[in-house]
Design a protein around this motif. Structure first.
Motif, mmCIF file in Angstrom:
data_model
loop_
_atom_site.group_PDB
_atom_site.id
_atom_site.type_symbol
_atom_site.label_atom_id
_atom_site.label_comp_id
_atom_site.label_asym_id
_atom_site.label_seq_id
_atom_site.Cartn_x
_atom_site.Cartn_y
_atom_site.Cartn_z
ATOM 1 N N LEU A 186 0.825 -1.215 0.000
ATOM 2 C CA LEU A 186 0.000 0.000 0.000
ATOM 3 C C LEU A 186 0.861 1.268 0.000
ATOM 4 O O LEU A 186 0.332 2.373 0.064
ATOM 5 C CB LEU A 186 -0.935 0.010 1.227
ATOM 6 C CG LEU A 186 -1.891 -1.187 1.329
ATOM 7 C CD1 LEU A 186 -2.718 -1.095 2.600
ATOM 8 C CD2 LEU A 186 -2.803 -1.256 0.116
ATOM 9 N N GLY A 187 2.176 1.093 -0.037
ATOM 10 C CA GLY A 187 3.041 2.274 -0.051
ATOM 11 C C GLY A 187 3.141 2.952 1.300
ATOM 12 O O GLY A 187 3.503 4.119 1.389
ATOM 13 N N LEU A 220 -5.058 4.448 -3.712
ATOM 14 C CA LEU A 220 -5.428 4.074 -2.338
ATOM 15 C C LEU A 220 -6.883 4.405 -2.034
ATOM 16 O O LEU A 220 -7.448 3.896 -1.064
ATOM 17 C CB LEU A 220 -4.498 4.764 -1.336
ATOM 18 C CG LEU A 220 -3.048 4.268 -1.370
ATOM 19 C CD1 LEU A 220 -2.199 5.017 -0.355
ATOM 20 C CD2 LEU A 220 -2.979 2.770 -1.104
ATOM 21 N N ASN A 221 -7.510 5.255 -2.830
ATOM 22 C CA ASN A 221 -8.935 5.527 -2.603
ATOM 23 C C ASN A 221 -9.781 4.277 -2.832
ATOM 24 O O ASN A 221 -10.950 4.255 -2.482
ATOM 25 C CB ASN A 221 -9.406 6.678 -3.497
ATOM 26 C CG ASN A 221 -9.148 6.405 -4.967
ATOM 27 O OD1 ASN A 221 -8.295 5.580 -5.309
ATOM 28 N ND2 ASN A 221 -9.889 7.055 -5.833
ATOM 29 N N VAL A 244 -8.815 1.377 -1.502
ATOM 30 C CA VAL A 244 -8.330 0.447 -0.470
ATOM 31 C C VAL A 244 -8.985 0.736 0.882
ATOM 32 O O VAL A 244 -9.119 1.894 1.273
ATOM 33 C CB VAL A 244 -6.800 0.577 -0.312
ATOM 34 C CG1 VAL A 244 -6.300 -0.256 0.855
ATOM 35 C CG2 VAL A 244 -6.090 0.187 -1.604
ATOM 36 N N TYR A 261 -8.096 -0.449 4.747
ATOM 37 C CA TYR A 261 -7.066 -1.144 5.509
ATOM 38 C C TYR A 261 -7.395 -1.021 6.985
ATOM 39 O O TYR A 261 -7.669 0.076 7.484
ATOM 40 C CB TYR A 261 -5.715 -0.504 5.196
ATOM 41 C CG TYR A 261 -4.570 -0.881 6.115
ATOM 42 C CD1 TYR A 261 -3.933 -2.104 5.994
ATOM 43 C CD2 TYR A 261 -4.124 0.006 7.084
ATOM 44 C CE1 TYR A 261 -2.874 -2.435 6.827
ATOM 45 C CE2 TYR A 261 -3.067 -0.318 7.921
ATOM 46 C CZ TYR A 261 -2.446 -1.542 7.787
ATOM 47 O OH TYR A 261 -1.398 -1.863 8.606
ATOM 48 N N GLN A 310 -12.732 9.850 2.802
ATOM 49 C CA GLN A 310 -12.094 9.912 1.490
ATOM 50 C C GLN A 310 -13.127 10.116 0.382
ATOM 51 O O GLN A 310 -12.947 10.931 -0.507
ATOM 52 C CB GLN A 310 -11.279 8.638 1.279
ATOM 53 C CG GLN A 310 -10.541 8.559 -0.033
ATOM 54 C CD GLN A 310 -9.464 9.619 -0.151
ATOM 55 O OE1 GLN A 310 -9.066 10.220 0.829
ATOM 56 N NE2 GLN A 310 -9.012 9.869 -1.368
ATOM 57 N N GLN A 359 -16.148 2.229 3.565
ATOM 58 C CA GLN A 359 -15.244 2.818 2.572
ATOM 59 C C GLN A 359 -15.614 2.409 1.148
ATOM 60 O O GLN A 359 -15.110 2.987 0.192
ATOM 61 C CB GLN A 359 -13.789 2.425 2.875
ATOM 62 C CG GLN A 359 -13.216 3.191 4.048
ATOM 63 C CD GLN A 359 -11.755 2.848 4.339
ATOM 64 O OE1 GLN A 359 -11.453 2.153 5.299
ATOM 65 N NE2 GLN A 359 -10.847 3.336 3.517
#
Lengths: 246, 303
Positions: A53-54, A74-75, A77, A79, A104, A156
């Motif tokens: 995921l950086g 990442l939008n 994802v 986690y 987000q 999310q």
């Protein structure tokens, strides 16, 4: 809706405080399966997911999702970190935490919409925590806290779900609820990646396994990964698990 | 005059002076922004960082004074530079963050004291006012600057509230959802530096930490959600800074210590009597409270 692409991990190496934590991992994570990440303590399970995921720097390699780097998307994802990463005395209610899952999607300078509230409410219903909406998170049991985080991930509306040790400190009922939702997410065509360490009965819930010990030992369908040879390579000779080994 | 009226008069009468009006305005604004911004410090366990930034503003203030620039700007820049250096030491060496803070803020503080001591021989600048606060001495220009900072800080917190809540509760989860957590963290540091700068004249740099942490901590013992902690904390902060201002006026005290004694007392009350967490309250904690009540109760059996 276009089908969810796979995540491709290509020659991934990661250091943790100057010590090599993962070496040259090559892996494809496909949607539609419940994927478990297993390995002994310090095998680099959390590191693999964070690096994907950086969230931590890579020494080499790249992680792509569809045509672009996963870290750029990442939008898509959701986690959930390990329980120990969270300050449970933080002044927030169950509702506050679930609404974080809508931040987000809501975007900068905007208020949460009615639709967002509805989505959060449905997520809380789905994990069976609707009646705890106004409780401070510190007043919940471990299992209840984990279900609230699952609700946040659901809110999310992600394509990729990553959970780090979601069954630690969790009661039987919660474990069943969480596995049920994981299966539903996988069945809906999402990527569902779950870090776990329990080699007991619950391992049969996973369709696919990724077995790590500072490098990739094996990955693929559960029965294909769970061989005596793979387990010895991952855990050494001291693993008290042979019940499900093919 | 009845006693009630005398008290009221004691509060209102000083306000006929322009300097007291300026002090009141600054006390209100600083009480609010310290509590709001300080709540983030508290929940992120960064109290020491607040202390580091506040001690680090002094050299910037002195240099700005020498150059004839607005001292708020110099102080702000020094505060931000100190956080950058702390981060730099922490990431580029095995030194832990708290040790880096200890090194940087004491070095900045020492430099600041040296500079101000040197220049105050020839200039009208008083080191004590920056160390311990001098709320009764704020100028009209400082009221204006404080108002600008307060508006900026409160607007930023209001506009970024949901992002900052997510980030301060679960930084990894927030980063993994795509929020620019590095920027949010930098923004928070800027807010803290601005708040410290605005509070210099009110509490002084040594004690500003108290006004940053204690109001939020007091509220945290009483209410369960972050925005409630901020609102109630702001009430505690305003009450403390305004009453500290009057104590300073009537007892000729430096305003910083006066304010800090009030806010510390309020925290002590919440610590003892909070319905949820109070040491003397709630189930299992009742014994000490009953004992205290027994001591305080008029002894009807004895007479």
């Amino acid at each position: 809706m276009a089908p969810t692409p796979s995540i491709t991990i290509d020659h991934l190496s990661v250091n943790y405080r100057d010590v090599q934590a993962l070496r040259n991992v090559n892996l494809t994570v496909r949607p539609g399966k419940l994927v478990g990440v297993f390995g002994p303590n310090g095998a680099g399970k959390s590191t693999l997911v964070k690096a994907m995921l950086g969230l931590m720097p890579l020494v080499t390699g790249r992680v792509t999702y569809g045509d672009d780097l996963l870290a750029h998307q990442l939008n898509r994802v959701a986690y959930v970190p390990q329980r120990s990463q969270i300050d449970w005395t933080f002044p927030a209610t169950v509702w506050d935490v679930v609404m974080m899952g809508r931040v987000q999607k809501t975007g900068w300078l905007h208020r949460f919409s009615v639709a967002s509230r509805q989505i959060a409410k449905e997520a809380l219903d789905r994990v069976g925590m609707a009646e705890f909406r106004d409780r401070p998170i510190g007043a919940l049991s471990g299992g209840q806290q984990q279900r609230v985080f699952l609700a946040r991930a659901l809110a999310q509306e992600a394509d990729i779900f990553c959970f780090d040790e979601p069954f630690v400190g969790v009661d039987q009922k919660t474990e069943a609820v969480i596995f049920q939702i994981f299966r539903e997410l996988a069945a809906a065509g999402h990527i569902v990646l779950v870090i776990n360490h329990d080699l007991g009965e619950s391992i049969t819930n996973f369709d696919q396994l990724i077995l790590l010990n500072k490098e990739l030992i094996a990955a693929g369908p559960r029965d294909w990964v769970l061989t005596r040879d793979n387990m010895t390579r991952a855990y050494g000779g001291h693993v008290g698990f042979f019940g499900h080994v093919a | 005059m009845s006693p009630d009226l005398a008290v009221l008069n004691g509060l209102v009468e000083p306000l006929q002076y322009a300097f007291m009006q300026r002090s009141l305005a600054v006390a209100l604004m600083v009480g609010i922004i310290c509590s709001v911004v300080g709540s983030y410090l508290m929940v992120q366990r960064l109290a020491l960082l607040g202390d580091a930034i506040s001690h680090s503003v002094l050299p910037g203030l002195a240099i700005a004074f020498l150059l004839g620039v607005n001292i708020f700007i110099g102080a702000f820049i020094a505060g931000v530079i100190s956080t950058v250096i702390i981060g730099w030491i922490h990431t580029r060496s095995p030194i832990k963050e708290d040790a880096a803070m200890g090194i940087v803020f004491s070095a900045f503080f020492a430099l600041g004291i040296t500079l101000i001591t040197t220049i105050q021989k020839d200039n009208k600048i008083d080191l004590n006012h920056f160390l311990f606060g001098n709320i009764l001495g704020v100028t009209a220009g400082e009221v204006r600057d404080t108002a600008i900072i307060a508006a900026l800080v409160l607007l930023t917190v209001a506009l970024l509230y949901k992002e900052l809540l997510f980030y301060s509760f679960d930084p990894l989860g927030a980063q993994a959802s795509g929020l620019p957590t590095g920027l949010l963290n930098a923004g928070l540091m800027v807010l803290i530096a601005l708040t410290v700068v605005a509070s210099m004249k009110v509490v002084g740099v040594i004690l500003v930490l108290s006004l940053l942490i204690a109001p939020g901590a007091t509220a945290y013992l009483l209410v369960p959600r972050l925005h409630q902690v901020m609102l109630l904390g702001a009430g505690v902060g305003v009450f403390s800074s305004v009453s500290g201002m009057y104590l300073s006026y009537y007892l000729n005290l430096p305003s910083g210590p006066a304010i800090v004694m009030v806010v510390s007392t309020l925290f002590a009350l919440a610590f003892l009597f909070s319905p949820r967490y109070g040491v003397l309250m709630g189930p299992g904690r009742g014994r000490a409270w009953q004992k205290l009540q027994a001591i305080l109760r008029p002894k009807d059996g004895v007479s």
